[in-house]
Design an enzyme around this catalytic site. Sequence first.
Site, PDB file in Angstrom:
ATOM      1  N   SER A 123      35.548 -45.219  -6.282  1.00 28.76           N
ATOM      2  CA  SER A 123      34.362 -45.393  -7.129  1.00 28.76           C
ATOM      3  C   SER A 123      33.210 -44.491  -6.732  1.00 28.76           C
ATOM      4  CB  SER A 123      33.909 -46.851  -7.010  1.00 28.76           C
ATOM      5  OG  SER A 123      32.605 -47.009  -7.517  1.00 28.76           O
ATOM      6  N   GLU A 125      30.375 -45.495  -6.628  1.00 29.65           N
ATOM      7  CA  GLU A 125      29.498 -46.323  -5.777  1.00 29.65           C
ATOM      8  C   GLU A 125      29.571 -45.868  -4.321  1.00 29.65           C
ATOM      9  OE1 GLU A 125      27.468 -49.467  -5.685  1.00 29.65           O
ATOM     10  OE2 GLU A 125      26.951 -48.442  -7.515  1.00 29.65           O
ATOM     11  N   TYR A 147      30.317 -53.912  -1.800  1.00 28.86           N
ATOM     12  CA  TYR A 147      31.364 -53.381  -2.699  1.00 28.86           C
ATOM     13  C   TYR A 147      31.631 -51.899  -2.394  1.00 28.86           C
ATOM     14  CZ  TYR A 147      33.422 -51.317  -6.895  1.00 28.86           C
ATOM     15  OH  TYR A 147      34.220 -50.601  -7.755  1.00 28.86           O
TER      16      TYR A 147
END
Length: 334
Positions: A123, A125, A147
């Site tokens: 990801s 992220e 996460y």
Amino acid sequence: MPTALITGITGQDGSYLAEHLLGLGYEVVGVTRRTSTDTGSRIEHLRERITLAGADLLDQTSLLALVQKHQPDEVYNLAAQSFVPTSWEQPVLTGEFTALGVTRLLEAVRIAKPDARFYQASSSEMFGKVQATPQNESTPFYPRSPYGISKLYGHWITVNYRESYGLYATSGILFNHESKRRGLEFVTRKISYGVARIKHGVDRELRLGNLEARRDWGFAGDYVEAMHLMLQREDPKDYVVATGETHSVRECCEAAFAAVGLNWEDHVVVDPIFYRPAEVDLLVGDAALANAELGWSPKVDFQHLVEMMVEADLALVADEMKRGILRSYAASGS
Ligand code: NAP
Ligand code: GDD
């Protein structure tokens, strides 16, 4: 006919990937975990064409048995606790699913089908507090949530199994991708569904958090094609998948309300309950490598994506009203 095994098949990406692979002639095995309610609404239309198999990323034995039984040619690990705010509320569980779950599945592949090709859903992220703009495969990581940190572990363990055991293991660093099948708690869908409710007179306001956050939003249907292409190369390699455009949450509101002839400023209320302990302010990806080596590029742009989502939610809310089953928004934090 090659066999593809997909974890997270009941999620947004799993449903689009299953459709795509069926269209290419694959036999698709979708992994579901035991739940007391049916989570299969996104794959309802595919049920006759796919095989569902029970396993859980928390349970090593179930994953080993799964890979042993189905002997997949390709394994797509899409399952995760994928909602960033929940990762602060449940950091340990997020790590178990999203980080260690990857190792459990890689172990199952290494032991039971070492020549399978493995895709890990990494990801953007992981870039978090970005160290360079735009972000590409060489940009250093700086995750900003449990996460993001869990995804970083999943990313590196995938690289490590490739380098340690020679597995064909790849990691797709995907930027945000959305659709009418996106969970209602993610901001684009919260906006498109909220706009539809306001347009139909169900609600008057939409409460959101940080309107200045910027994301590189693409269409999930385009992104699952990149996942498949990554596993068709001769050598495994990691790729960034993104549109290269960035927009703020505010711009997403503007576009979504404008699509139904409304002014977002008349309806959007900023509510600090939706702020995050640490924010990712800006994401914008450079997918030049995926374009050059996989021939991949996005087909749906931001404006079209927002319009598609609003149109689908207008029809959905109308149907929910007719049937008297209007949903309420999920609990705080979403
Ligand atoms: P999603 O809609 O939240 O779907 C997550 C899936 O994971 C669901 O099918 C869920 O099953 C399954 N799952 C969760 N915990 C599990 C467990 N312990 N065992 C087995 N299955 C489990 O996510 P998505 O948007 O499709 O994203 C797919 C993957 O890509 C995720 O790993 C996500 O972190 C990653 N990713 C997404 C984006 C994006 O913008 N969408 C961008 C980059 C990376 P249930 O139905 O049973 O809950
Ligand atoms: N969810 C949500 N709800 N987000 C809001 C809200 C709100 O009311 N108001 C503002 N935002 C902002 C968030 O603070 C964040 O900066 C941005 O909107 C996007 O939030 P999400 O849609 O929840 O997605 P995300 O970027 O945190 O994470 C998604 O994309 C990642 C890839 O970059 C998820 O799909 C992750 O699983 C994925 O890895």
